[in-house]
Enzyme design. Structure first.
Site, PDB file in Angstrom:
ATOM      1  N   ASP A  82       0.828  -1.205   0.000  1.00  0.00           N
ATOM      2  CA  ASP A  82       0.000   0.000   0.000  1.00  0.00           C
ATOM      3  C   ASP A  82       0.860   1.252   0.000  1.00  0.00           C
ATOM      4  O   ASP A  82       2.029   1.231   0.395  1.00  0.00           O
ATOM      5  CB  ASP A  82      -0.943   0.016   1.203  1.00  0.00           C
ATOM      6  CG  ASP A  82      -0.206   0.062   2.541  1.00  0.00           C
ATOM      7  OD1 ASP A  82       0.735  -0.744   2.737  1.00  0.00           O
ATOM      8  OD2 ASP A  82      -0.556   0.901   3.393  1.00  0.00           O
ATOM      9  N   ASP A 142       7.669   4.559  -1.638  1.00  0.00           N
ATOM     10  CA  ASP A 142       7.410   3.908  -0.351  1.00  0.00           C
ATOM     11  C   ASP A 142       6.095   3.146  -0.502  1.00  0.00           C
ATOM     12  O   ASP A 142       5.031   3.736  -0.399  1.00  0.00           O
ATOM     13  CB  ASP A 142       7.315   4.956   0.755  1.00  0.00           C
ATOM     14  CG  ASP A 142       6.970   4.388   2.124  1.00  0.00           C
ATOM     15  OD1 ASP A 142       6.954   3.145   2.277  1.00  0.00           O
ATOM     16  OD2 ASP A 142       6.704   5.189   3.027  1.00  0.00           O
ATOM     17  N   GLU A 176       0.293  -1.102   5.690  1.00  0.00           N
ATOM     18  CA  GLU A 176       1.360  -0.622   6.565  1.00  0.00           C
ATOM     19  C   GLU A 176       1.214   0.868   6.844  1.00  0.00           C
ATOM     20  O   GLU A 176       1.489   1.330   7.949  1.00  0.00           O
ATOM     21  CB  GLU A 176       2.717  -0.914   5.914  1.00  0.00           C
ATOM     22  CG  GLU A 176       3.926  -0.608   6.796  1.00  0.00           C
ATOM     23  CD  GLU A 176       4.431   0.831   6.692  1.00  0.00           C
ATOM     24  OE1 GLU A 176       5.285   1.215   7.500  1.00  0.00           O
ATOM     25  OE2 GLU A 176       3.966   1.569   5.789  1.00  0.00           O
ATOM     26  N   GLU A 177       0.771   1.622   5.843  1.00  0.00           N
ATOM     27  CA  GLU A 177       0.696   3.078   5.981  1.00  0.00           C
ATOM     28  C   GLU A 177      -0.307   3.528   7.048  1.00  0.00           C
ATOM     29  O   GLU A 177      -0.242   4.660   7.517  1.00  0.00           O
ATOM     30  CB  GLU A 177       0.338   3.720   4.637  1.00  0.00           C
ATOM     31  CG  GLU A 177       1.410   3.577   3.564  1.00  0.00           C
ATOM     32  CD  GLU A 177       2.637   4.435   3.826  1.00  0.00           C
ATOM     33  OE1 GLU A 177       2.601   5.291   4.725  1.00  0.00           O
ATOM     34  OE2 GLU A 177       3.642   4.229   3.124  1.00  0.00           O
TER      35      GLU A 177
END
Length: 199
Positions: A82, A142, A176-177
């Site tokens: 993500d 990222d 994860e974000e």
């Protein structure tokens, strides 16, 4: 395919997690599966085995050892699929700019510039190729740069059997974000003795 090619390919996939989804399970946004399906297919093409994508959007695969009767430790690599939703994340237009110093013009029509004064570390990359967005969206490096690195490693190992290695486990995770990337991570299913998060 080069690591740059992979990053550009992955960056075009809108895979932002959603902190406002109200879900208490992964993935927070179904669009993360768009990234997972691309990676799942590519993992199979690269000869990975035990490739599985669960309903929770955790994608696992394995690069088999090429050392006969390998019984040593199993190494793992983990990356998240993500990207942040805090900036525009759709219709990403990656570009490669050969940097020759000074400001970086990202978007001529809108005069979007990355200032060398604001980002003094740019001077370390004079003569290098920069992969950027056009400034109207995030790039999503990222964590798609890490995914590109891991997949390129897998391709390199497949193409060069003289590089001897044990079993390598790969995991790609959602959310994860927004701090939910590990909530459903099945360490037993992953099966690594030790692993590195590449982020």
């Amino acid at each position: 395919m080069t690591v740059q090619d992979r990053l550009i390919k992955y960056a075009k996939i809108a895979s932002a997690s959603d902190p406002h989804s109200g879900r208490d399970y992964t993935p927070s946004a179904d669009r993360i599966f768009d990234m997972a399906h691309v990676l799942e297919e590519e993992m199979k093409e690269l000869g990975m085995v035990n490739v599985t994508l669960g309903e929770d959007c955790y994608l696992f695969g394995e690069i088999p050892a090429n050392i006969p009767d390998w019984d040593g430790p199993i190494l793992g690599f983990v990356c998240h699929m993500d990207v942040s939703s805090e900036a525009p994340f759709e219709n990403v237009k990656p570009q490669i700019i050969h940097y020759q110093g000074g400001d970086v013009l990202l978007h001529p029509e809108q005069n979007i510039v990355m200032s060398a004064e604001e980002y003094p570390m740019l001077k370390n990359y004079i003569g290098c190729d920069l992969v950027t967005s056009d400034g109207t969206t995030l790039l999503g490096a990222d964590n798609k740069a890490a995914i590109a690195e891991v997949m390129t490693m897998a391709e390199a190992l497949k193409n060069d059997p003289t590089v001897k290695h044990g079993t390598i486990k790969i995991a790609f995770t959602p959310d994860e974000e927004i701090g939910m990337g590990g909530i459903c991570f099945d360490t037993k299913k992953f099966g690594a003795d030790f692993a590195y998060t590449i982020d």
